[in-house]
Design a protein around this motif. Structure first.
Motif, mmCIF file in Angstrom:
data_model
loop_
_atom_site.group_PDB
_atom_site.id
_atom_site.type_symbol
_atom_site.label_atom_id
_atom_site.label_comp_id
_atom_site.label_asym_id
_atom_site.label_seq_id
_atom_site.Cartn_x
_atom_site.Cartn_y
_atom_site.Cartn_z
ATOM 1 N N HIS A 31 0.818 -1.219 0.000
ATOM 2 C CA HIS A 31 0.000 0.000 0.000
ATOM 3 C C HIS A 31 0.852 1.270 0.000
ATOM 4 O O HIS A 31 0.594 2.187 -0.794
ATOM 5 N N LEU A 32 1.851 1.333 0.868
ATOM 6 C CA LEU A 32 2.684 2.529 0.934
ATOM 7 C C LEU A 32 3.419 2.806 -0.382
ATOM 8 O O LEU A 32 3.437 3.961 -0.839
ATOM 9 N N PRO A 33 4.052 1.810 -1.026
ATOM 10 C CA PRO A 33 4.696 2.106 -2.304
ATOM 11 C C PRO A 33 3.743 2.714 -3.336
ATOM 12 O O PRO A 33 4.119 3.619 -4.085
ATOM 13 N N TYR A 65 10.624 2.285 13.511
ATOM 14 C CA TYR A 65 9.266 2.094 14.003
ATOM 15 C C TYR A 65 8.507 3.417 14.195
ATOM 16 O O TYR A 65 7.346 3.403 14.599
ATOM 17 N N CYS A 66 9.143 4.536 13.916
ATOM 18 C CA CYS A 66 8.586 5.855 14.264
ATOM 19 C C CYS A 66 7.754 6.421 13.108
ATOM 20 O O CYS A 66 8.290 6.792 12.061
ATOM 21 N N TRP A 70 8.856 8.734 9.627
ATOM 22 C CA TRP A 70 8.554 8.379 8.242
ATOM 23 C C TRP A 70 7.626 9.388 7.583
ATOM 24 O O TRP A 70 7.709 9.611 6.367
ATOM 25 N N SER A 71 6.772 10.023 8.358
ATOM 26 C CA SER A 71 5.939 11.093 7.788
ATOM 27 C C SER A 71 6.815 12.228 7.263
ATOM 28 O O SER A 71 6.592 12.758 6.168
ATOM 29 N N GLU A 73 10.166 11.979 6.582
ATOM 30 C CA GLU A 73 11.120 11.462 5.604
ATOM 31 C C GLU A 73 10.469 11.259 4.230
ATOM 32 O O GLU A 73 11.079 11.534 3.200
ATOM 33 N N LEU A 74 9.231 10.764 4.238
ATOM 34 C CA LEU A 74 8.558 10.412 2.989
ATOM 35 C C LEU A 74 7.578 11.486 2.525
ATOM 36 O O LEU A 74 6.981 11.351 1.460
ATOM 37 N N GLN A 75 7.414 12.520 3.347
ATOM 38 C CA GLN A 75 6.485 13.609 3.026
ATOM 39 C C GLN A 75 5.073 13.078 2.769
ATOM 40 O O GLN A 75 4.413 13.419 1.789
ATOM 41 N N LEU A 76 4.645 12.221 3.695
ATOM 42 C CA LEU A 76 3.306 11.639 3.679
ATOM 43 C C LEU A 76 2.773 11.620 5.098
ATOM 44 O O LEU A 76 3.551 11.490 6.061
ATOM 45 N N ASP A 77 1.469 11.698 5.263
ATOM 46 C CA ASP A 77 0.842 11.544 6.579
ATOM 47 C C ASP A 77 0.680 10.046 6.825
ATOM 48 O O ASP A 77 -0.355 9.459 6.491
ATOM 49 N N ILE A 78 1.717 9.434 7.390
ATOM 50 C CA ILE A 78 1.729 7.973 7.524
ATOM 51 C C ILE A 78 0.559 7.462 8.378
ATOM 52 O O ILE A 78 -0.107 6.487 7.988
#
Length: 217
Positions: A31-33, A65-66, A70-71, A73-78
């Motif tokens: 899903h994330l990719p 795990y954070c 990742w939000s 780093e990936l510029q997404l609302d994880i």
């Protein structure tokens, strides 16, 4: 076989132990990719390659795990993207019966997880497993991932337990090795953390498929 007379405290991992790891695996691998590719204008292969490189470089660390990390780093609302597939969150087989049995035996039951507090709260909201817990500890509270021996010494300062009279169940062999090095007396690994994944061959620790193997259910 486990002699329950030798166990006062039961520490349980969440993802892959009490909950089906399929949700997490599907999110990070599928899903994330897709969402990352859509957001950043990449094709799926490019997105997968970039994510694998970034995620693998952090494996075993608290950042891995954070969700906040990742939000950024990936510029997404994880946390928001995780909720898009929350229908996949599920208990592993026999989890409820196992937790009820531990309560009947009057064991001190602790949820000990690497899950970020936001993800943890979401899964507790969906599953309600916190009603069987005497305490819930996220490694983010202690500033060390469970893979670190520092986590276990910090945990003992945080909550009272006797290592040699503690059972710890997890699906991660690196985490179990850190617990063993600290002196946790009883260790059990889960053979099939992802219901759609293979039964793994675990050689370094006692291992079970379902909880009935250590408790008559």
């Amino acid at each position: 076989m486990l002699d329950w007379q030798d166990v006062d405290t039961v520490m349980l991992d969440m993802d892959g132990t009490l909950l089906d790891l399929h949700y997490d695996n599907h999110f990070w691998l599928t899903h994330l990719p897709q969402r990352y590719a859509q957001t950043h204008g990449l094709n799926l292969q490019e997105a997968e390659e970039q994510l694998v490189k970034q995620i693998d470089s952090r494996r075993g660390t608290l950042e891995w795990y954070c969700l906040n990390f990742w939000s950024r780093e990936l510029q997404l609302d994880i946390p928001a993207v995780l909720r898009e597939i929350e229908d996949r969150i599920a208990l592993r087989p026999q989890t409820q019966a196992f937790l009820e049995a531990l309560r009947q035996m009057e064991k001190h039951v602790l949820l000990v997880t690497n899950a970020h507090p936001d993800g943890l709260a979401h899964k507790l909201e969906i599953t309600g497993i916190d009603r069987w817990m005497d305490g819930i500890i996220s490694s983010h509270e202690l500033n060390h991932a469970k893979e670190s021996t520092h986590f276990w010494s910090a945990l003992r300062e945080y909550v009272e337990f006797e290592p040699d009279r503690t059972l710890f169940v997890d699906d991660n062999e690196h985490v179990l090795a850190a617990a063993r090095d600290y002196g946790i007396g009883h260790l059990v690994c889960i053979r099939q953390p992802d219901s759609r994944g293979p039964l793994r061959d675990i050689t370094d620790f006692p291992a079970i498929h379902h909880f009935e193997e250590i408790l008559a259910l």
